[in-house]
Design an enzyme around this catalytic site. Sequence first.
Site, PDB file in Angstrom:
ATOM      1  N   GLU A  46       0.848  -1.193   0.000  1.00  0.00           N
ATOM      2  CA  GLU A  46       0.000   0.000   0.000  1.00  0.00           C
ATOM      3  C   GLU A  46       0.883   1.242   0.000  1.00  0.00           C
ATOM      4  O   GLU A  46       2.001   1.233   0.515  1.00  0.00           O
ATOM      5  CB  GLU A  46      -0.911  -0.001   1.233  1.00  0.00           C
ATOM      6  CG  GLU A  46      -1.876   1.170   1.274  1.00  0.00           C
ATOM      7  CD  GLU A  46      -2.944   1.023   2.355  1.00  0.00           C
ATOM      8  OE1 GLU A  46      -3.873   1.853   2.370  1.00  0.00           O
ATOM      9  OE2 GLU A  46      -2.851   0.085   3.165  1.00  0.00           O
ATOM     10  N   ASN A 193     -12.390  -1.344  -1.036  1.00  0.00           N
ATOM     11  CA  ASN A 193     -11.649  -1.807   0.137  1.00  0.00           C
ATOM     12  C   ASN A 193     -12.335  -1.295   1.394  1.00  0.00           C
ATOM     13  O   ASN A 193     -12.597  -0.099   1.519  1.00  0.00           O
ATOM     14  CB  ASN A 193     -10.214  -1.275   0.107  1.00  0.00           C
ATOM     15  CG  ASN A 193      -9.508  -1.488   1.444  1.00  0.00           C
ATOM     16  OD1 ASN A 193      -9.057  -2.586   1.742  1.00  0.00           O
ATOM     17  ND2 ASN A 193      -9.436  -0.443   2.263  1.00  0.00           N
ATOM     18  N   GLU A 194     -12.650  -2.206   2.292  1.00  0.00           N
ATOM     19  CA  GLU A 194     -13.236  -1.828   3.582  1.00  0.00           C
ATOM     20  C   GLU A 194     -14.339  -0.781   3.392  1.00  0.00           C
ATOM     21  O   GLU A 194     -14.349   0.267   4.033  1.00  0.00           O
ATOM     22  CB  GLU A 194     -12.161  -1.336   4.547  1.00  0.00           C
ATOM     23  CG  GLU A 194     -11.175  -2.429   4.919  1.00  0.00           C
ATOM     24  CD  GLU A 194     -10.198  -2.036   6.013  1.00  0.00           C
ATOM     25  OE1 GLU A 194     -10.288  -0.895   6.543  1.00  0.00           O
ATOM     26  OE2 GLU A 194      -9.326  -2.866   6.353  1.00  0.00           O
ATOM     27  N   GLU A 322      -6.226  -8.980   4.031  1.00  0.00           N
ATOM     28  CA  GLU A 322      -5.450  -8.213   5.019  1.00  0.00           C
ATOM     29  C   GLU A 322      -5.434  -9.004   6.312  1.00  0.00           C
ATOM     30  O   GLU A 322      -6.486  -9.249   6.903  1.00  0.00           O
ATOM     31  CB  GLU A 322      -6.032  -6.812   5.254  1.00  0.00           C
ATOM     32  CG  GLU A 322      -5.791  -5.834   4.116  1.00  0.00           C
ATOM     33  CD  GLU A 322      -6.178  -4.400   4.465  1.00  0.00           C
ATOM     34  OE1 GLU A 322      -6.046  -4.016   5.655  1.00  0.00           O
ATOM     35  OE2 GLU A 322      -6.601  -3.663   3.552  1.00  0.00           O
ATOM     36  N   GLN A 371       2.166  -5.893   5.980  1.00  0.00           N
ATOM     37  CA  GLN A 371       2.366  -5.651   4.571  1.00  0.00           C
ATOM     38  C   GLN A 371       3.757  -6.127   4.175  1.00  0.00           C
ATOM     39  O   GLN A 371       4.468  -6.699   5.006  1.00  0.00           O
ATOM     40  CB  GLN A 371       2.164  -4.181   4.242  1.00  0.00           C
ATOM     41  CG  GLN A 371       0.722  -3.726   4.382  1.00  0.00           C
ATOM     42  CD  GLN A 371       0.529  -2.282   3.934  1.00  0.00           C
ATOM     43  OE1 GLN A 371       1.375  -1.644   3.327  1.00  0.00           O
ATOM     44  NE2 GLN A 371      -0.633  -1.746   4.272  1.00  0.00           N
TER      45      GLN A 371
END
Length: 515
Positions: A46, A193-194, A322, A371
């Site tokens: 990210e 995303n989310e 994630e 990540q």
Amino acid sequence: MFSVRALLIGLTACVGVAQGEPVAVKIDADKPGAKIDRHLFGQFAEHLGRGVYEGVWVGPDSPIPNTRGIRNDVVAALKELRVPNVRWPGGCFADEYHWRNGIGPQAERPATLNPNWGGVIEPNTFGTHEFMDFVQQIGAEAYISVNVGSGTPHEAADWFEYMTTDQPTTLAKQRAANGHPEPYGISFMGIGNESWGCGGSMTPEQYVSQLRIYARYTRNYNAKHPTLKIAVGPDTADTGYTEAVMKAWKERNWSWDIDGLSLHYYTVGGGWPPKFDATGFGPKEYAALVKHTLRMNELLNTHVAIMDRYDPEKKIALVVDEWGSWLAPTPGSKEGFLEQQNSIRDAVIAALNINMFARKADRVRIANIAQMVNVLQAMILTERDKLVLTPTYHVFHMYVPFQDATFLPVTFDAGSYVNGDITLPQLDAIAAKGKDGKTWLALTNVDPSAPAQVELTSRAKRAVGRVLSAPKVDSVNTFDAPNAVAPKSLEAKARAGKINLKLPPHSVAVVALEE
């Protein structure tokens, strides 16, 4: 003065530890299970902190050795992991990312803000072409998250046309002018995303209305390289999105479809914001964080059960895109950069999560640890021209033989490790038949204070592999001591049909059984 209370605490912490008695382990090779998809070992990059800039991208004029601006040392390390896919550009960043800012001559790209992560300037020097160059350099596939929160279906559709069409459209010509005449192959498309949080704070119903539109109009035009579409799914234990998306999928018509449903879950342990230190902790904090990571199994069971009701044929993958430990930031690091050290505890957490995914490999077919470089539970830490591999990196490297292997059931007594009011399994294990034809066994000794003896019943003549352990429960690798936590050889010969392995405290081992 030595007290009775101290003695009782010491005894409590050792409940379940083998007192000279080995744990019997047996692999049932006659009952093969699902394929452990290699995409369970995916990564996540990210635009956050030093994850992309400095971690992956240094620019072609950097004194740090690079290929077209991408660090050679990071590429070499990731190639060793056989990284199957990389998710990009986020994360929360994805729903504020406008792809046109990241194409064309770099000197002409706009500088924008990254309000989610530190409010820093986003130079947009690492965009679509740079990302695709990066994944090609490491031999991975692309997982692109499109902007649903602040973008439009038109913008997302244009991006995929730009990347994937071989027809001479204006967007394809623009791609060619920017240096890539051939269409790209995009393996995965994340539709937002989310969306329940930073991706728009949408209700399940609001998101489903957007999902239908984006899934319909955001098309892959590269017939030689299909794209799987992944919908936003649950926030930990909340089942609202799981129910809404799966119901909509069940009732869909020909005009749209999806292939996966995402799940996000972080090992935090002490509530929000994350408070657990990455270093300087003891057995109590170790046990609390491991307990929190094991909640992943409960979440998988909950959401898989809902998916099974709507999709008993398991067409839709559960995508844990994630996951990982989210700890207190490194003291002195920039706010919002989410930098943290990576200890042997993180290695144990990584192994336990991979094992949980593997046991549900018929449904859980894609996962992305958060990540990849310099952020959260990273594989790699960089500092200028230096690079260090973390204990989590070593676990992923040891588990490479499990990529696309066939799951084999393992019978064993997990035992228990107790610390205060926390009880954990002392031992965890999975096995698989690898693509190389070998049987592989992964063993994790969760106990931070005592070794574990394992007695494997097998026709094999010996077990050969590696074990990852450390002097202390919070041992880490640093730029001054990069090999403080590194795998060592592990080998044991069979005697009378038994192979005995000794696992150090807080350790992960992976061995091949050789006949």
